[in-house]
Design an enzyme around this catalytic site. Structure first.
Site, short mmCIF file in Angstrom:
data_model
loop_
_atom_site.label_atom_id
_atom_site.label_comp_id
_atom_site.label_asym_id
_atom_site.label_seq_id
_atom_site.Cartn_x
_atom_site.Cartn_y
_atom_site.Cartn_z
N LYS A 21 -7.95 -1.04 -8.19
CA LYS A 21 -6.13 -1.87 -8.01
C LYS A 21 -6.80 -2.62 -6.91
CE LYS A 21 -2.83 -1.67 -5.76
NZ LYS A 21 -1.42 -0.83 -5.32
N GLY A 94 2.59 -5.52 -3.62
CA GLY A 94 2.17 -5.42 -2.43
C GLY A 94 1.19 -6.79 -2.62
N ARG A 122 10.17 -4.99 0.82
CA ARG A 122 9.20 -5.02 1.31
C ARG A 122 8.97 -6.04 2.46
NH1 ARG A 122 4.77 -2.27 -1.84
NH2 ARG A 122 3.79 -2.15 -0.05
N GLN A 170 -2.46 -6.44 4.95
CA GLN A 170 -2.65 -7.12 3.60
C GLN A 170 -2.59 -8.50 3.91
OE1 GLN A 170 0.08 -5.97 0.62
NE2 GLN A 170 -1.17 -3.97 -0.04
N ASP A 311 -2.85 5.62 1.34
CA ASP A 311 -2.55 5.77 0.05
C ASP A 311 -2.27 7.73 -0.29
OD1 ASP A 311 -1.59 3.59 0.06
OD2 ASP A 311 -3.42 2.85 -1.24
N ARG A 383 2.40 6.95 -6.40
CA ARG A 383 2.04 7.80 -5.52
C ARG A 383 2.85 9.00 -5.17
NH1 ARG A 383 -2.44 5.89 -5.55
NH2 ARG A 383 -2.80 3.56 -5.47
N LYS A 408 2.40 1.47 -12.15
CA LYS A 408 2.37 0.56 -11.49
C LYS A 408 0.73 0.58 -11.08
CE LYS A 408 4.01 -0.84 -7.24
NZ LYS A 408 3.34 -1.73 -6.08
#
Ligand code: DC
Length: 637
Positions: A21, A94, A122, A170, A311, A383, A408
């Protein structure tokens, strides 16, 4: 709700998993900004990457998706974006939300950016602060520092930037990705600690692959030249975070899983998850083409600092209860701001299942223990759903309250999980009978089932049941998402010859001409097929086998069935049989079944086809007794 069938045998398998991803979404941005046409091979098709595709199209970038070949072709804009004036919808992604913001500024006009409730919650403030310094105006439509926001880059100019990355790397990646398309060279300094550092490294490596000139002047100090990007043909690696679930399953079951398309030199930090499994005692084999994990009987607990690979913290958390000493995971307090509060989610759900877990804010300590069966809340977080699926593979009685959130990042996650069960499924007593409409499969399957004492499942009745509810709820049969939602929620049960749908006897309704008219469209919906396939496999696993009749039982549902039979008959013969059963005219039935055969055989997902190792039986002109004898002869051989 999804009940996870435990593994009955350790897996021993080579897997090709979907693309990364993080790489796909970065490559999409880079290719969109580049001069010329880029092709991404092995790209991921999932909610998060489709969100990015939608947003880039909204900014005027031409993108062609070829999902069946995992290929995306992007006509780059050379840094000259041309937005269509519509809001950009980032769904729950995100990376899309963050990466698209500086791009929207580059478009130098007002653009509304918004997304689902989860992403609105978020935080993004640090990124807005940085953009403001570059002259970008951000007008919040709701809460300060959150989506929805109107970005206006009319006064965009270059300034040296200082950015914080304590909550998410990010923000830095977002600014770096757009920087080569600014009017002048830019300097960016990252202030304080950086979480998920490998993602920043991934951004830099990929920018350079697309021709950027980024200098690391000092640690956390970057100078980016205003060179723009050049189009590339780019191969996306398999997703290392997705691979973590399969590696964990191998480590826990004592099995072997090799993931191809991932290498020891991967640009994904999450490949480091296998180092932790190795420290726990699993065997790890690494090469340039694959990474492989083999489990052992007892793992040992470890102290894992997971700041840079957070993650995969939920994945390690579900491995930990089986180790012989406690496992402590730290450095991950910031994952409280991911799709869910992952620290709380992991701690709460493990405790619910009887595991002693200490929550120290910055992470958790998990003691060895035996897992109780129970209902796991997934917090609508992919997750959490995927990690607890691994737990359910090892320990029976685990039910997920919502499993759809996996789409997702890995829409076919449960299909890949079923590949781990292939060896176990081979030991079931399965007789698979496939064939076109009216070929006599149903009568045959019923007869054989009573002769050999195995229960019988009419899988066509399941597709028909979903179609009946679609009609009842007046849903458009071609509305894929709504029809999948129905397939997910309906409860189908069989009592003798009768079919109950959500407690209502629909035995007659599902054979009506209204249902006949829509069932093939419902059955051509890949999402519906995925849901019903799972139910069919679980049905047989619970019983140790069965006689299953349908269109794809031998080819897709149980490719290792003990015996596969493909029953066919001339169309006129099939129409004659159905006409005798129903009293309808032969012409009408012939038209109906040839129409359905056409859709069933030409659909993309598991079309009706003959498995190469199937026993092919043409029942034209034969009695049912002849055919039963022929099949039983092979089944008992
Ligand atoms: O076997 P039947 O005619 O009752 O099946 C109804 C429809 O469902 C038919 O159009 C094919 C589809 N089907 C399928 O696609 N896969 C199965 N395993 C069973 C049925």
């Amino acid at each position: 709700m999804l009940s996870i069938d435990p593994l009955t045998k350790p897996p021993d398998i080579d897997l090709e998993l979907p693309g990364s991803k993080s790489i796909t979404n970065r490559a999409l941005i880079l290719a969109a900004l580049a001069d010329g046409t880029s092709t991404l091979q092995g790209a991921l098709f999932a909610e998060d990457t489709l969100a990015m595709v939608d947003c880039l199209r909204g900014l005027g970038v031409g993108i062609e998706c070829d999902e069946s070949n995992n290929k995306i072709v992007i006509s780059g804009c050379g840094g000259d974006l041309n937005p269509n004036g519509k809001p950009l919808w980032v769904r729950q992604s995100g990376t899309t939300a963050r990466f698209i913001m500086p791009l929207a500024a580059l478009a130098r006009t007002e653009i509304l950016i918004d997304g689902d409730l989860q992403i609105r919650k978020r935080p993004q403030q640090e990124l807005f602060d940085a953009l403001e310094k570059l002259g970008v105006e951000a007008t919040f439509q709701g809460e300060q520092g959150h989506l929805p926001v109107v970005i206006n880059g009319a006064d965009l100019h270059v300034e040296d930037l200082q950015v914080k990355a304590e909550q998410s790397s990010q923000y830095v990646s977002a600014l770096l990705l757009s920087a080569p398309c600014m009017a002048e060279d830019m300097t960016l300094v990252v202030d304080g600690e950086i979480v998920s550092k490998p993602y920043l490294q991934m951004t830099l490596t990929m920018m350079r692959s697309f021709g950027a000139d980024v200098e690391e002047v000092d640690q956390n100090h970057f100078r980016i030249r205003a060179t723009g990007y050049k189009a590339q043909d780019y191969k996306v690696e398999a997703d290392a975070s997705t691979a973590s679930y399969f590696f964990a399953a191998a480590a826990l079951s004592g099995g072997r899983v090799k993931v191809k398309g991932l290498s020891q030199f991967s640009i994904q930090g999450d490949i480091g998850f296998v180092d932790l499994l190795e420290e726990m005692g699993a065997e790890v084999n690494r090469s340039e083409e694959y990474v492989e994990v083999c489990g052992i009987s007892t793992l040992r607990g470890i102290n894992a600092m997971m700041k840079s690979i957070s993650d995969t913290a939920p994945t390690l958390a579900v491995v930990a209860p089986w180790a012989d000493t406690p496992t402590s995971i730290s450095g991950i307090g910031f994952i409280a701001h991911k799709e869910s509060d992952r620290v709380t989610a992991v701690v709460t759900e493990l405790r619910k299942l009887g595991i002693e877990v200490g929550n120290h804010g910055d992470g958790f300590t998990i003691k060895p223990g035996s897992i109780k069966s129970g209902l796991v809340h997934t917090y609508d977080d992919h997750r959490i759903a995927m990690a607890f699926t691994v737990l359910g593979l090892i320990s029976g009685g685990i039910v997920l309250d919502n499993s759809e959130c996996v789409s997702k990042t890995v829409p076919d996650f449960f299909e890949y999980v079923d590949r781990l069960r292939l060896d176990g499924d081979e030991e079931l007593d399965i007789l698979a009978i496939d064939g076109p409409a009216g070929s006599g499969k149903t009568s045959l399957a019923k007869r054989i089932s009573s002769e050999i004492g195995l229960e019988y499942l009419d899988t066509g009745a399941m597709y028909r049941s979903v179609a009946a509810v679609v009609i009842k709820e007046e849903v458009d049969p071609l509305n894929k998402d709504l029809v999948v939602a129905i397939a997910n929620k309906v409860k189908i049960s069989f009592v003798g010859e009768e079919v109950f749908v959500d407690g209502e006897n629909l035995t007659e309704v599902i054979r009506s001409s209204e249902v006949n008219a829509v069932v093939s469209h419902v059955a051509a919906n890949p999402g519906v097929r995925a849901v019903l396939r799972r139910k069919q496999r679980s049905w047989a696993r619970e019983r140790g086998g069965g006689v299953l009749e349908g269109r794809d039982i031998g080819t897709v549902v149980f490719p290792r069935a003990k015996l596969k039979v493909y029953v066919t008959a001339a169309p006129e013969e099939r129409a004659r049989r159905r006409s005798l059963e129903s009293g309808r005219s032969m012409e009408e039935i012939l038209e109906d079944i040839t129409g359905r055969d056409q859709i069933d055989s030409s659909r993309v997902d598991s079309p009706l086809s003959v498995s190469s190792d199937a026993l092919v039986v043409d029942s034209t002109g034969k009695t049912i007794n002849d055919v039963v004898e022929e099949i039983l002869g092979s089944f008992n051989a």
